[in-house]
Design a protein around this motif. Structure first.
Motif, PDB file in Angstrom:
ATOM      1  N   ALA A   1       0.975  -1.323   0.040  1.00 19.60           N
ATOM      2  CA  ALA A   1      -0.043  -0.016  -0.098  1.00 19.60           C
ATOM      3  C   ALA A   1       0.854   1.334   0.044  1.00 19.60           C
ATOM      4  CB  ALA A   1      -0.756   0.040   1.155  1.00 19.60           C
ATOM      5  N   ILE A   2       2.106   1.325   0.528  1.00 21.31           N
ATOM      6  CA  ILE A   2       2.658   2.383   0.647  1.00 21.31           C
ATOM      7  C   ILE A   2       3.420   2.844  -0.664  1.00 21.31           C
ATOM      8  CG2 ILE A   2       4.942   3.523   1.766  1.00 21.31           C
ATOM      9  CD1 ILE A   2       2.663   3.287   3.641  1.00 21.31           C
ATOM     10  N   ASP A   3       3.745   1.812  -1.706  1.00 21.68           N
ATOM     11  CA  ASP A   3       4.243   1.912  -2.685  1.00 21.68           C
ATOM     12  C   ASP A   3       3.834   3.031  -3.689  1.00 21.68           C
ATOM     13  OD1 ASP A   3       6.085   0.142  -2.003  1.00 21.68           O
ATOM     14  OD2 ASP A   3       5.078  -1.578  -2.994  1.00 21.68           O
ATOM     15  N   PHE A   4       2.228   3.297  -3.304  1.00 17.96           N
ATOM     16  CA  PHE A   4       1.417   4.136  -4.205  1.00 17.96           C
ATOM     17  C   PHE A   4       1.612   5.613  -3.951  1.00 17.96           C
ATOM     18  CE2 PHE A   4      -0.706  -0.179  -4.065  1.00 17.96           C
ATOM     19  CZ  PHE A   4      -1.030  -0.190  -5.528  1.00 17.96           C
ATOM     20  N   PHE A   5       2.597   5.911  -3.104  1.00 18.13           N
ATOM     21  CA  PHE A   5       2.814   6.999  -2.801  1.00 18.13           C
ATOM     22  C   PHE A   5       4.454   7.587  -2.836  1.00 18.13           C
ATOM     23  CE2 PHE A   5      -0.389   5.671  -0.152  1.00 18.13           C
ATOM     24  CZ  PHE A   5      -1.404   6.735  -0.162  1.00 18.13           C
ATOM     25  N   ALA A   6       4.602   8.888  -3.149  1.00 18.80           N
ATOM     26  CA  ALA A   6       5.773   9.444  -3.456  1.00 18.80           C
ATOM     27  C   ALA A   6       6.783   9.310  -2.141  1.00 18.80           C
ATOM     28  CB  ALA A   6       5.670  10.938  -3.813  1.00 18.80           C
ATOM     29  N   GLU A   7       8.078   9.325  -2.138  1.00 16.96           N
ATOM     30  CA  GLU A   7       9.048   9.232  -1.213  1.00 16.96           C
ATOM     31  C   GLU A   7       8.666   9.950  -0.078  1.00 16.96           C
ATOM     32  OE1 GLU A   7      11.162   6.577  -0.532  1.00 16.96           O
ATOM     33  OE2 GLU A   7      10.360   5.698  -2.380  1.00 16.96           O
ATOM     34  N   GLU A   8       8.410  11.074  -0.507  1.00 19.39           N
ATOM     35  CA  GLU A   8       8.282  12.017   0.615  1.00 19.39           C
ATOM     36  C   GLU A   8       6.960  11.967   1.292  1.00 19.39           C
ATOM     37  OE1 GLU A   8       6.879  14.009  -3.060  1.00 19.39           O
ATOM     38  OE2 GLU A   8       8.518  12.855  -2.439  1.00 19.39           O
TER      39      GLU A   8
ATOM     40  N   GLY B   1      -4.009  12.570   1.084  1.00 23.14           N
ATOM     41  CA  GLY B   1      -2.644  12.168   0.546  1.00 23.14           C
ATOM     42  C   GLY B   1      -2.762  12.322  -1.078  1.00 23.14           C
ATOM     43  N   ARG B   2      -1.523  12.358  -1.652  1.00 25.92           N
ATOM     44  CA  ARG B   2      -1.487  12.255  -3.060  1.00 25.92           C
ATOM     45  C   ARG B   2      -1.171  10.918  -3.705  1.00 25.92           C
ATOM     46  NH1 ARG B   2      -1.819  17.094  -6.084  1.00 25.92           N
ATOM     47  NH2 ARG B   2      -1.774  19.023  -4.583  1.00 25.92           N
ATOM     48  N   LEU B   3      -2.203  10.309  -4.434  1.00 28.94           N
ATOM     49  CA  LEU B   3      -1.707   8.877  -4.850  1.00 28.94           C
ATOM     50  C   LEU B   3      -0.839   9.195  -5.961  1.00 28.94           C
ATOM     51  CD1 LEU B   3      -2.642   6.057  -4.027  1.00 28.94           C
ATOM     52  CD2 LEU B   3      -4.176   6.026  -5.732  1.00 28.94           C
ATOM     53  N   GLN B   4       0.478   8.401  -6.192  1.00 26.85           N
ATOM     54  CA  GLN B   4       1.376   8.587  -7.129  1.00 26.85           C
ATOM     55  C   GLN B   4       1.121   7.469  -8.388  1.00 26.85           C
ATOM     56  OE1 GLN B   4       5.412  10.132  -6.971  1.00 26.85           O
ATOM     57  NE2 GLN B   4       6.014   8.185  -7.398  1.00 26.85           N
TER      58      GLN B   4
END
Length: 583
Positions: free
Chosen positions: A173-180, A202-205
Motif C-alpha cells: 500500500a505504501i508503494d502508491f505514494f511518493a517518497e516524501e 494524500g496524493r496517490l502517485q
C-alpha cells in the motif's frame, strides 16, 4: 403396500413427508413433521393437492416437470412453497414412486432450506455490491493486510495509477505514494490498525509519476480471521481547486475591504458592531470590536448619534438602499461622511443586519462651501456689472436725448433716435439679467414684451401688439441679437408700415426642440415695389442681416397682407454672459 404400513414408516419421522396421487395430485397422507412445517391440520392437508403447496410461479412449470421422462433424482430440487399463513418457504424435495392400495402414488421427503436460501440471497447481493464497488465506484476501493500487502482493489485504482492487476498484486500500500509522503502514510496505516478508523488526505502517485489528491477513509476489518484495512479514496482535485479559488477571492475581498479609503461596517438590530474594516478602527482610534463596545457611548455625541440611529431605522423599515450625509464628532472635529446603507437579506448569521459604507467627504464639503461662497460673490459682482452697463447705456441714451433736443437737423434727429432705441434694447436686456438674477439665460418672452413696450412709449404709438411667445430660455449671446432684430423690425414698422398711428403687430416665437422659430408680422402697407430688403443699404437692414449671420440662422421677408419676417436658428446650449455682436 397398505396405508397402515406407510404410517409405520413415516408418520413420526422428523423429516416432513407426504404422499400424493400421481394422477390427481391429491395428497393422501402426510406426517406430523409436514403438518408442523406448513401449519395445517391433518384434515386440511388431506384436502389439498400438491399444486396448493407450490407458489404461483412454480405451478407454471410443475406439470412439465412431473410429466417429464426423467428419473426421480433429476426431478428433485428446490421449490418455493406457501404455508397456511402465507409465508414463503423454500423446500428441497426428494421423491420416489410407490403404490398405495393399487394407486400410483409418490412419496415426497421435504427438507426446509429457507435459511440457506436467505443466506445465499444475501451472499449473492453482497457479491453484486462488491462487484459494483469494484467496477463502478468513482473512487479507489482497496483492501490490504496489516503488512500493507494488497488483497483486493477496484478498477479505479488501476485507472488512476496506471498499474496492471499483476503489478498491484505484488505491491505494498505504501508503494502508491511518493517518497516524501511515505512516512506520513505509514503513520496513517498504523493509526487505522490501532484505532480502527482514520481519515487523511494524500496524493496517490501513478506509474507515470502523476499525483492525484485523494481523501482516504479507512477502517480495520476482519476477513477470514485476519485483520485487514478496508477503505476508499475520493478524488478531491475539484475540491482543492475550488478551495484555492475561494481563498483567492476571499483574500481579494479582504484586501479591498482593508485597503479601502471608506469605512465599512455591519451592525445588528441592536446597533452592535458585528464587523468593521481596518479603516473603521483607525478612524476612531480603536483596537477591535470589544474596544468599540466599551467606548461606543463616548464616540458619538447624542444629537449626531440619534441622527445616525434614525437613518438606520429608516433603512430597516423600508428595506431600501439609501444614501445619507452624516456628521460625526471625532476627537473634537466634526467630519461629514457620505454613507450608503443597505439591509442584508439571505445572509446566514447576518440576516436583517445593516451593511454600511461611509466615505469621508469633509474636505469636499468644505470645497463646495468655498465654491458656493465664491460663486455668490461672482454673482453679486456680475449683477453689479450688468447694473452698471444698464446705467451707462441709460447715460448714453440721455446724452442722445440732449443732442436731439439741441439739434435743428431733422435727419440727424432721426438717426440719433434710431440709435437710441438700439441702445435701449441692449440696456433692457442687461436690466432683465440684473433683476432676474440669472446671468446666463434670459426669458425671451419677458424680454421682447418689455422691449416693445418701451419702443411704443418712445414713439408715442397706439399700434396694438399681439404676442404668441412660448417659454424659451436663451443665453445672452443669442438673446441680444434676437432683441436687436425685434427692435429694428418694430422701429421700422412704426416708422414706415402704418399711414396712421394705428395698426397691428404680431410677434410669435416657438421652441421646436433644438431650434427657435421667430415670426414678426405687421398689417401695414407693405414694402414698395422694386425694393429688395435682403440687399438694402440702410443701416437697419444691414444690422438685421449681420445679426442673422451672428445667430447662424436663416431669415426672410414676405410681403403679403403687410410685411412678415421669419427667422430660424439653432438654440445654443453653451452658457455665456458676453456678447459676440462685434466679434
Amino acid at each position: 403396500m397398505s396405508l397402515n404400513n406407510v404410517e409405520i414408516c413415516f408418520r413420526d419421522d422428523s423429516s416432513p413427508m407426504w404422499i400424493y396421487n400421481v394422477n390427481t395430485l391429491e395428497i393422501i397422507d402426510v406426517n406430523n413433521a409436514a403438518l408442523s412445517l406448513y401449519g395445517y391440520s391433518r384434515q386440511e392437508m388431506l384436502s389439498l393437492t400438491v399444486q396448493d403447496l407450490h407458489s404461483r410461479e412454480d405451478n407454471i412449470k410443475l406439470p412439465q416437470v412431473l410429466e417429464s421422462e426423467v428419473d426421480e433424482a433429476e426431478k428433485s430440487g428446490v421449490w418455493k412453497h406457501n404455508t397456511k399463513d402465507g409465508d414463503v418457504i423454500y423446500i428441497h424435495e426428494k421423491g420416489c414412486s410407490i403404490r398405495v392400495e393399487d394407486q400410483e402414488c409418490k412419496l415426497i421427503v421435504a427438507n426446509d432450506v429457507t435459511k440457506q436460501k436467505d443466506i445465499e440471497t444475501k451472499l449473492k447481493s453482497r457479491k453484486q455490491i462488491l462487484d459494483l464497488i469494484t467496477k463502478k465506484l468513482p473512487g479507489t476501493f482497496f483492501i490490504f493486510d496489516t503488512d500493507g500487502a494488497m488483497i483486493r482493489w477496484n478498477e479505479y485504482v488501476k485507472q488512476v495509477t496506471g498499474y496492471s492487476s499483476e503489478e498491484i498484486a505484488s505491491m505494498n500500500a505504501i508503494d502508491f505514494f511518493a517518497e516524501e509522503a511515505k512516512p506520513k502514510m505509514s503513520k496513517v496505516i498504523e493509526t487505522v490498525i490501532e484505532e480502527g478508523y482514520v481519515e487523511a488526505r494524500g496524493r496517490l502517485q501513478g506509474k507515470d509519476g502523476e499525483k492525484t489528491p485523494l481523501l482516504f477513509k479507512a477502517s480495520k476489518v476482519v476477513m477470514e480471521g485476519e485483520e485487514c484495512v478496508l477503505g476508499i479514496g475520493i478524488d478531491v482535485s475539484n475540491v482543492i481547486e475550488a478551495q484555492r479559488k475561494a481563498e483567492i477571492h476571499q483574500n481579494l475581498l479582504q484586501a479591498i475591504i482593508d485597503q479601502s479609503d471608506s469605512v465599512m461596517y455591519i451592525k445588528d438590530q441592536e446597533s452592535n458592531l458585528k464587523f468593521a474594516n481596518e479603516k473603521f478602527f483607525k478612524l476612531f482610534g480603536l483596537r477591535d470590536e470589544e474596544d468599540f463596545v466599551k467606548q461606543r457611548e463616548s464616540l458619538l455625541d447624542k444629537e449626531k448619534g440619534r441622527k445616525v440611529q434614525k437613518n438606520d431605522e429608516y433603512v430597516r423599515e423600508t428595506g431600501n438602499t439609501v444614501r445619507f450625509e452624516e456628521e460625526i464628532n471625532i476627537n473634537g472635529e466634526v467630519k461629514t461622511f457620505l454613507s450608503t446603507k443597505m439591509l442584508l437579506k439571505g445572509v446566514d448569521q447576518y440576516e436583517n443586519c445593516i451593511f454600511g459604507i461611509s466615505t469621508d467627504i469633509t474636505e469636499r464639503k468644505k470645497m463646495e462651501q468655498d465654491l458656493q461662497k465664491s460663486l455668490k460673490e461672482k454673482e453679486v459682482l456680475l449683477g453689479e456689472i450688468h447694473h452698471r452697463v444698464k446705467n451707462n447705456l441709460a447715460v448714453i441714451s440721455g446724452l442722445m436725448d440732449l443732442e436731439i433736443m439741441g439739434s435743428d437737423n431733422n435727419e440727424l434727429e432721426r438717426k440719433l433716435k434710431d440709435s437710441q432705441t438700439r441702445v435701449n434694447s441692449i440696456a433692457t436686456t442687461h436690466e432683465i439679467l440684473y433683476q432676474e438674477q440669472n446671468f446666463s439665460n434670459l426669458d425671451f418672452e419677458k424680454t421682447v414684451k418689455r422691449l416693445v413696450e418701451r419702443i411704443l412709449d418712445t414713439f408715442d404709438s397706439d399700434v396694438s401688439v399681439k404676442y404668441d411667445i412660448e417659454s424659451i430660455d436663451l443665453n445672452i449671446n443669442q438673446a441680444l441679437p434676437c432683441s436687436l432684430i425685434v427692435n429694428e423690425l418694430t422701429t421700422n414698422a412704426l416708422k414706415h408700415a402704418f399711414t396712421e398711428n394705428n395698426g397691428m403687430i404680431k410677434i410669435k416665437a416657438k421652441d421646436k426642440g433644438d431650434e427657435v422659430h421667430l415670426e414678426f408680422n405687421d398689417d401695414g402697407q407693405g414694402i414698395p415695389d422694386g425694393i429688395n430688403l435682403q440687399r438694402s443699404s440702410t443701416l437697419g437692414m444691414q444690422l438685421i442681416n449681420t445679426l442673422i449671420s451672428q445667430l447662424d440662422g436663416e431669415g426672410a421677408f414676405k410681403t403679403d397682407n403687410g410685411t412678415t419676417f421669419e427667422l430660424q436658428f439653432e438654440k445654443s446650449s453653451v452658457k455665456g454672459v458676453g456678447s459676440t455682436m462685434f466679434s
